[in-house]
Design a protein around this motif. Sequence first.
Motif, PDB file in Angstrom:
ATOM      1  N   ARG A 133      97.653 -57.798  -8.417  1.00  0.00           N
ATOM      2  CA  ARG A 133      97.312 -58.957  -9.254  1.00  0.00           C
ATOM      3  C   ARG A 133      96.821 -58.537 -10.632  1.00  0.00           C
ATOM      4  NH1 ARG A 133      93.054 -61.076  -7.577  1.00  0.00           N
ATOM      5  NH2 ARG A 133      92.571 -59.769  -5.763  1.00  0.00           N
ATOM      6  N   PHE A 134      96.240 -57.371 -10.756  1.00  0.00           N
ATOM      7  CA  PHE A 134      95.716 -56.887 -12.039  1.00  0.00           C
ATOM      8  C   PHE A 134      96.593 -55.777 -12.620  1.00  0.00           C
ATOM      9  CE2 PHE A 134      92.104 -58.399  -9.514  1.00  0.00           C
ATOM     10  CZ  PHE A 134      91.519 -59.300 -10.392  1.00  0.00           C
ATOM     11  N   ARG A 135      97.826 -55.665 -12.149  1.00  0.00           N
ATOM     12  CA  ARG A 135      98.662 -54.529 -12.535  1.00  0.00           C
ATOM     13  C   ARG A 135      98.942 -54.489 -14.027  1.00  0.00           C
ATOM     14  NH1 ARG A 135     103.376 -54.729  -8.990  1.00  0.00           N
ATOM     15  NH2 ARG A 135     102.047 -53.604  -7.511  1.00  0.00           N
ATOM     16  N   GLY A 136      99.289 -55.624 -14.617  1.00  0.00           N
ATOM     17  CA  GLY A 136      99.615 -55.641 -16.035  1.00  0.00           C
ATOM     18  C   GLY A 136      98.454 -55.201 -16.906  1.00  0.00           C
ATOM     19  N   ARG A 137      97.256 -55.708 -16.595  1.00  0.00           N
ATOM     20  CA  ARG A 137      96.084 -55.341 -17.391  1.00  0.00           C
ATOM     21  C   ARG A 137      95.685 -53.889 -17.153  1.00  0.00           C
ATOM     22  NH1 ARG A 137      93.063 -60.772 -15.652  1.00  0.00           N
ATOM     23  NH2 ARG A 137      94.703 -60.600 -14.065  1.00  0.00           N
ATOM     24  N   ALA A 138      95.843 -53.411 -15.930  1.00  0.00           N
ATOM     25  CA  ALA A 138      95.544 -52.002 -15.668  1.00  0.00           C
ATOM     26  C   ALA A 138      96.503 -51.100 -16.438  1.00  0.00           C
ATOM     27  CB  ALA A 138      95.631 -51.721 -14.171  1.00  0.00           C
ATOM     28  N   CYS A 288     101.814 -60.447 -18.136  1.00  0.00           N
ATOM     29  CA  CYS A 288     102.473 -60.004 -16.908  1.00  0.00           C
ATOM     30  C   CYS A 288     101.725 -60.513 -15.672  1.00  0.00           C
ATOM     31  CB  CYS A 288     102.547 -58.474 -16.870  1.00  0.00           C
ATOM     32  SG  CYS A 288     103.783 -57.767 -17.969  1.00  0.00           S
ATOM     33  N   ASP A 289     100.401 -60.517 -15.740  1.00  0.00           N
ATOM     34  CA  ASP A 289      99.603 -60.959 -14.597  1.00  0.00           C
ATOM     35  C   ASP A 289      99.559 -62.474 -14.471  1.00  0.00           C
ATOM     36  OD1 ASP A 289      99.020 -58.334 -13.949  1.00  0.00           O
ATOM     37  OD2 ASP A 289      97.149 -58.305 -15.090  1.00  0.00           O
ATOM     38  N   ARG A 290      99.573 -63.163 -15.579  1.00  0.00           N
ATOM     39  CA  ARG A 290      99.374 -64.607 -15.562  1.00  0.00           C
ATOM     40  C   ARG A 290     100.681 -65.401 -15.590  1.00  0.00           C
ATOM     41  NH1 ARG A 290      94.287 -66.157 -13.957  1.00  0.00           N
ATOM     42  NH2 ARG A 290      92.746 -64.745 -14.875  1.00  0.00           N
ATOM     43  N   VAL A 291     101.600 -64.990 -16.440  1.00  0.00           N
ATOM     44  CA  VAL A 291     102.857 -65.726 -16.614  1.00  0.00           C
ATOM     45  C   VAL A 291     103.933 -65.226 -15.660  1.00  0.00           C
ATOM     46  CG1 VAL A 291     104.679 -66.318 -18.278  1.00  0.00           C
ATOM     47  CG2 VAL A 291     102.291 -66.212 -19.014  1.00  0.00           C
ATOM     48  N   GLY A 292     103.921 -63.919 -15.387  1.00  0.00           N
ATOM     49  CA  GLY A 292     104.968 -63.303 -14.575  1.00  0.00           C
ATOM     50  C   GLY A 292     105.622 -62.185 -15.354  1.00  0.00           C
ATOM     51  N   THR A 293     105.916 -61.093 -14.677  1.00  0.00           N
ATOM     52  CA  THR A 293     106.408 -59.911 -15.384  1.00  0.00           C
ATOM     53  C   THR A 293     107.814 -60.095 -15.933  1.00  0.00           C
ATOM     54  OG1 THR A 293     107.091 -59.014 -13.249  1.00  0.00           O
ATOM     55  CG2 THR A 293     104.969 -58.321 -14.084  1.00  0.00           C
ATOM     56  N   VAL A 294     108.701 -60.678 -15.145  1.00  0.00           N
ATOM     57  CA  VAL A 294     110.081 -60.826 -15.617  1.00  0.00           C
ATOM     58  C   VAL A 294     110.142 -61.823 -16.768  1.00  0.00           C
ATOM     59  CG1 VAL A 294     112.443 -61.384 -14.948  1.00  0.00           C
ATOM     60  CG2 VAL A 294     110.945 -60.207 -13.337  1.00  0.00           C
ATOM     61  N   GLY A 295     109.365 -62.914 -16.668  1.00  0.00           N
ATOM     62  CA  GLY A 295     109.305 -63.856 -17.781  1.00  0.00           C
ATOM     63  C   GLY A 295     108.749 -63.206 -19.036  1.00  0.00           C
TER      64      GLY A 295
END
Length: 413
Positions: A133-138, A288-295
């Motif tokens: 869930r926190f991958r993008g921010r990490a 990436c965490d909130r909106v979605g990575t592919v989007g």
Amino acid sequence: MFKNRKFTYYALTVCLTGLAYTFLCAALLDGQGQIIRAFVGWPAEEISLPVTVGRFWAAPLAALCCRAFARSGVRGSLIVCSALAALGCLGLVCGGAENGRYWLFALSAAVIPCACTLVQLALAALCTQWFIRFRGRALAVAFLGGPLFSAVGAAALINFVGVALGGDYRPFYLAVAVLLALLALVVRYLLRDRPEDAGLYPDGDGRAPAGEQDGPAALTGLMRDKRLWLALLAAFALAFAAAGTLEFLEGRLLAKGGGPTLLNRAAPWLALGAILSIPASYVFGWLCDRVGTVGTAILLGLADLAAIALLWRFPKEVDLTTGLPLAVAVAIVTGGTPIVLAACVGRVFGRLNAPVAGQLIYPAAVLAPALTGPVGAALGGGARARLYAVLGAAACLGVLAWAALWVLDRKKE
């Protein structure tokens, strides 16, 4: 995440270790060429060849690294790559023109970009294992070293070596080798490959993630998944477009201005773009965490396409209306690309299958920047509009591939 103190310790160690690694790698990748040209003494053509070879080496080795990630974890490969980068630094110390050992210089100059690329790949894999869930921010924090170095600037590094070190580049490379060795010790003794190895779960949750009971799939099984090939195509196209945009930016500005005039006027805006890449990195991680990575990858591709169009039609004067978009474009491409690519692989294929899928996806993403030089030379460099047509086509292809991947991923859910 921060409610679990033990997980917080490991999470901060992963992110801060990654930040230190990416800063050193950026100093070696972005500053190496300028330091060598200014101080080492070898002719330009003898400098560029081994660096280009090293960038191409990284592609097949990326596949081997991802295979090692899937079989035995990330830390071992990260330590080996750190050692290779440190040895490359030591080789440059002993391989100056005054020593006459070109073979040592060439080998070291090839090893460093290859090892640094693999270090960043290992850091992405490590963040993928520890966070969901926190991958993008990490990833944004771990890869913040690159934007931080961009804000400092390679020119500051050249000035440091020239003034503070009196033109002696060797203490700089010795210091980087020592720091890489220290980081390798941190990885060995303070980190774990997966949170389960420390009795934890991703994001500090109290239970295992759903859908991981079956274990990782075989590569041959994933190769029957259309999403793998779409992700490979999208990663290659986006990496190629982003790398080409940055690599030929200076040549494009020189060509449009008929000399260094336009580049000099654009320099403050480019410096602002480097500074803005720091918050841009975190913004893309948050998206990436909130909106979605592919989007988010689709948004990044559209932003890259806009940056290419801006350079293609760039005027011969720089003011607020042209300089600010240029700064924003540099910030987005510099700060967003590495985070979004890594986050997408983890999101689409999951923690367990990300290293397996990476055996095909990451070599393509690593190969793409290495191809920008030969392609640019064949098309006449940054001065030619047809080069930007190719970059624009790559960005469009990447956006379409991400969009198709988004549709397939929705159907699979």
